[in-house]
Design a protein around this motif. Sequence first.
Motif, PDB file in Angstrom:
ATOM      1  N   ASN A   7       6.699  11.374   1.204  1.00 15.30           N
ATOM      2  CA  ASN A   7       5.446  11.031   0.696  1.00 15.30           C
ATOM      3  C   ASN A   7       4.920  11.100  -0.619  1.00 15.30           C
ATOM      4  N   LEU A   8       5.474  11.880  -1.401  1.00 15.31           N
ATOM      5  CA  LEU A   8       5.098  12.438  -2.603  1.00 15.31           C
ATOM      6  C   LEU A   8       5.854  11.548  -3.741  1.00 15.31           C
ATOM      7  N   VAL A  44      -8.203  13.466 -14.246  1.00 11.42           N
ATOM      8  CA  VAL A  44      -7.587  14.443 -13.165  1.00 11.42           C
ATOM      9  C   VAL A  44      -6.367  14.390 -13.255  1.00 11.42           C
ATOM     10  N   SER A  45      -5.848  15.340 -12.162  1.00 15.33           N
ATOM     11  CA  SER A  45      -4.162  15.458 -12.048  1.00 15.33           C
ATOM     12  C   SER A  45      -4.019  15.344 -10.690  1.00 15.33           C
ATOM     13  N   ILE A  46      -3.095  14.576 -10.113  1.00 11.99           N
ATOM     14  CA  ILE A  46      -2.985  14.624  -8.461  1.00 11.99           C
ATOM     15  C   ILE A  46      -1.580  13.759  -8.341  1.00 11.99           C
ATOM     16  N   ASN A  47      -1.266  13.999  -7.198  1.00 13.85           N
ATOM     17  CA  ASN A  47       0.112  13.108  -6.828  1.00 13.85           C
ATOM     18  C   ASN A  47      -0.267  11.930  -6.038  1.00 13.85           C
ATOM     19  N   THR A  48       0.493  10.800  -6.307  1.00 12.43           N
ATOM     20  CA  THR A  48       0.263   9.677  -5.447  1.00 12.43           C
ATOM     21  C   THR A  48       1.219   9.648  -4.241  1.00 12.43           C
ATOM     22  N   SER A  49       1.179   8.796  -3.482  1.00 12.88           N
ATOM     23  CA  SER A  49       1.846   8.848  -1.978  1.00 12.88           C
ATOM     24  C   SER A  49       2.266   7.281  -1.823  1.00 12.88           C
ATOM     25  N   TYR A  50       3.445   7.419  -1.281  1.00 14.64           N
ATOM     26  CA  TYR A  50       4.082   5.899  -0.948  1.00 14.64           C
ATOM     27  C   TYR A  50       3.518   5.693   0.270  1.00 14.64           C
ATOM     28  N   VAL A  51       3.829   4.295   0.743  1.00 14.02           N
ATOM     29  CA  VAL A  51       3.458   3.990   2.039  1.00 14.02           C
ATOM     30  C   VAL A  51       4.630   3.215   2.692  1.00 14.02           C
ATOM     31  N   ASN A  52       4.423   3.185   4.226  1.00 12.70           N
ATOM     32  CA  ASN A  52       5.613   2.454   4.826  1.00 12.70           C
ATOM     33  C   ASN A  52       5.193   1.164   5.500  1.00 12.70           C
ATOM     34  N   ASN A  53       3.923   1.138   5.503  1.00  5.57           N
ATOM     35  CA  ASN A  53       3.416  -0.383   6.020  1.00  5.57           C
ATOM     36  C   ASN A  53       2.381  -1.034   4.864  1.00  5.57           C
ATOM     37  N   ILE A  54       2.451  -2.262   5.083  1.00  2.42           N
ATOM     38  CA  ILE A  54       1.217  -2.889   4.254  1.00  2.42           C
ATOM     39  C   ILE A  54       0.179  -3.570   5.137  1.00  2.42           C
ATOM     40  N   TYR A 134      -4.765   2.740  -0.644  1.00  5.43           N
ATOM     41  CA  TYR A 134      -6.053   3.433  -0.479  1.00  5.43           C
ATOM     42  C   TYR A 134      -6.148   4.076   1.010  1.00  5.43           C
ATOM     43  N   PHE A 135      -5.998   3.256   2.104  1.00  7.86           N
ATOM     44  CA  PHE A 135      -5.964   3.659   3.368  1.00  7.86           C
ATOM     45  C   PHE A 135      -4.771   3.935   3.893  1.00  7.86           C
ATOM     46  N   GLU A 136      -3.411   3.597   3.729  1.00 13.04           N
ATOM     47  CA  GLU A 136      -2.258   4.017   4.164  1.00 13.04           C
ATOM     48  C   GLU A 136      -1.841   5.297   3.353  1.00 13.04           C
ATOM     49  N   GLY A 137      -1.974   4.974   1.969  1.00 11.02           N
ATOM     50  CA  GLY A 137      -1.456   6.091   1.250  1.00 11.02           C
ATOM     51  C   GLY A 137      -2.357   7.401   0.768  1.00 11.02           C
ATOM     52  N   HIS A 138      -3.690   6.896   1.139  1.00 13.22           N
ATOM     53  CA  HIS A 138      -4.699   7.777   0.877  1.00 13.22           C
ATOM     54  C   HIS A 138      -4.787   8.100  -0.703  1.00 13.22           C
ATOM     55  N   ASN A 139      -4.523   6.973  -1.614  1.00 17.19           N
ATOM     56  CA  ASN A 139      -4.500   7.105  -2.904  1.00 17.19           C
ATOM     57  C   ASN A 139      -6.071   6.650  -3.371  1.00 17.19           C
ATOM     58  N   GLU A 140      -6.651   7.373  -4.193  1.00 25.66           N
ATOM     59  CA  GLU A 140      -7.907   7.102  -4.810  1.00 25.66           C
ATOM     60  C   GLU A 140      -7.693   6.560  -6.105  1.00 25.66           C
ATOM     61  N   TYR A 141      -6.591   6.789  -6.813  1.00 24.00           N
ATOM     62  CA  TYR A 141      -6.158   6.590  -8.170  1.00 24.00           C
ATOM     63  C   TYR A 141      -4.835   5.537  -8.125  1.00 24.00           C
ATOM     64  N   VAL A 217      -1.996   8.087 -17.261  1.00 21.06           N
ATOM     65  CA  VAL A 217      -1.850   6.532 -17.218  1.00 21.06           C
ATOM     66  C   VAL A 217      -3.427   6.311 -17.145  1.00 21.06           C
ATOM     67  N   ALA A 218      -3.437   4.806 -17.535  1.00 14.67           N
ATOM     68  CA  ALA A 218      -4.774   4.197 -17.060  1.00 14.67           C
ATOM     69  C   ALA A 218      -4.609   3.493 -15.638  1.00 14.67           C
ATOM     70  N   CYS A 219      -5.829   3.734 -14.894  1.00 16.35           N
ATOM     71  CA  CYS A 219      -5.685   3.390 -13.751  1.00 16.35           C
ATOM     72  C   CYS A 219      -7.104   2.688 -13.068  1.00 16.35           C
ATOM     73  N   ILE A 220      -7.200   2.615 -11.801  1.00 18.17           N
ATOM     74  CA  ILE A 220      -8.461   2.328 -11.137  1.00 18.17           C
ATOM     75  C   ILE A 220      -8.818   3.405 -10.395  1.00 18.17           C
ATOM     76  N   HIS A 221     -10.007   3.819 -10.238  1.00 14.25           N
ATOM     77  CA  HIS A 221     -10.463   4.902  -9.115  1.00 14.25           C
ATOM     78  C   HIS A 221     -11.389   4.430  -8.144  1.00 14.25           C
ATOM     79  N   ILE A 222     -10.858   4.240  -7.044  1.00 11.43           N
ATOM     80  CA  ILE A 222     -11.788   3.761  -5.704  1.00 11.43           C
ATOM     81  C   ILE A 222     -12.385   4.897  -5.243  1.00 11.43           C
ATOM     82  N   TYR A 223     -13.774   4.842  -5.205  1.00  6.97           N
ATOM     83  CA  TYR A 223     -14.652   5.956  -4.700  1.00  6.97           C
ATOM     84  C   TYR A 223     -15.363   5.521  -3.388  1.00  6.97           C
ATOM     85  N   LYS A 224     -15.281   4.327  -2.964  1.00  8.97           N
ATOM     86  CA  LYS A 224     -16.023   4.094  -1.713  1.00  8.97           C
ATOM     87  C   LYS A 224     -15.119   2.884  -0.889  1.00  8.97           C
ATOM     88  N   THR A 225     -15.205   2.983   0.299  1.00  7.50           N
ATOM     89  CA  THR A 225     -14.585   1.733   1.139  1.00  7.50           C
ATOM     90  C   THR A 225     -14.897   0.547   0.973  1.00  7.50           C
TER      91      THR A 225
END
Length: 347
Positions: A7-8, A44-54, A134-141, A217-225
Motif C-alpha cells: 500500500n505504500l 509536509v512529509s507523507i507517504n502516498t498509497s496506491y489503489v487497486n480499483n478505479i 482520494y477515496f480509495e487511496g486516502h491520498n490528500e496530496y 514535489v509540486a502537487c494538489i492538496h485536496i482538503y474537502k470531499t
Amino acid sequence: MSNQENNLNPFVNQDEILDPKQDAISETIGQDILIAEELIQDVVSINTSYVNNIILDLNKISNIAFNPEKNLALYKGNLQRIAMERKGSKKEINTLVSINFDSKAMKEKGLNIHGTEKLAPFDKIVLDAVNTLYFEGHNEYITTAMVFHVMSGDINKRITPKYSENINNSLIKLLFTHITIEASEEAQMYPNLKDFKYDSTILPGDMVRAKLNGTEVACIHIYKTPPLYLYANHKNQISKVDIALLQKPFAEGIHENQESMALLHYLLRRIVAVKSLSNAIKYETLYHELGKDDATRKVKFLVRENAKKILDAWKGSTFGDIKFIDYAEKSLGKTPHEITLKCEYHK
C-alpha cells in the motif's frame, strides 16, 4: 511483500522526479505554479498509497457537466433545471445546477490554462482518477504522475511531458471551476439528498509543495470531499472497477496515446453503465467523442479497430457487477455502424 508495504508503493519514483520533464506538476510546464511564494511556505512529509480499483462517477450531472455540447447552459450564470425523474414518471423532479470558472482567482495565483475553460471529457477522466486517489487511496496530496498512473492502470509507466501538461491543465480547471447543486427535490427518490445544497469548486483544494515518499514535489492538496462525488455517492451512482483492466488493452498491443486513452475510458464507462444506457454504441458517437467527426475514412477505420481491440482484451472480464462477454459489429449496408455489447449482470 506485506499488504502494508504494497500500500505504500510510491507513485513517483526517484528517476521520474529527477527528470524535470517527468515531474508531478513539472517545473518545465509550471514555472508559474512553483514561483508563487504561498505555495512553498509549508512542506509536509507523507507517504502516498496506491489503489487497486478505479472509481467512476456515473451521475447525470457529471455526464452533462463534462459534455461540451450540453454544458454551455450551465455556464449562463443562473441555476439551470436538470430533469431527474425516472423514465415514465408523470411527476417532474428537477435539480438546479450552475457552473462558473473563476479566471480571476486563477490569475491571482499566477496560473493559466491552455484551451477552453469549459469542462471537457478529458477533465472527467482526470477527476475520476483524483477521486480514486482520494477515496480509495486516502491520498490528500496528489501529483500529475499519480493521476496518470490511475488513468493508465500502470504504476510503473513514466508520464510524458505532454500528458503532464494536459493533466496539469485539467487540475487547474477543476480547482477553479465552481459548481452549485441544489438537489432537495430528489429526496423523493433518494432520502440522503434531503436539503442537499453544495456550492464549491469541483476540486476543493490548492496547489502546494509537499514531500511525498521522501521527495519534494509540486502537487494538489485536496482538503474537502469533491461535491460531484458526494452527490453521486448519495445516489449510489459510484462504480468501482479493478484498475488492472485499464492496463490490459495496452499490455496486449494497443498503442498508448491520449486518443486511445480517451477511447478506453469511454468504452469503460459504457460497459459499467450498460444497465442504464443502451448496449449499442454507434461509431458516430465514438468519432464525436474523440473529435474525429470530419476525419478521413482511414482515421475512422483506425478508431473502429482500436475500439474492437480494447473490447477484445476485455472479453470475459468483470467490471464491478457487470461481466463483459462479447460484442458484435453491425453495419448499415456496407458501412460499419455500431458495436453492440453483450453483458451479464451480477448482484
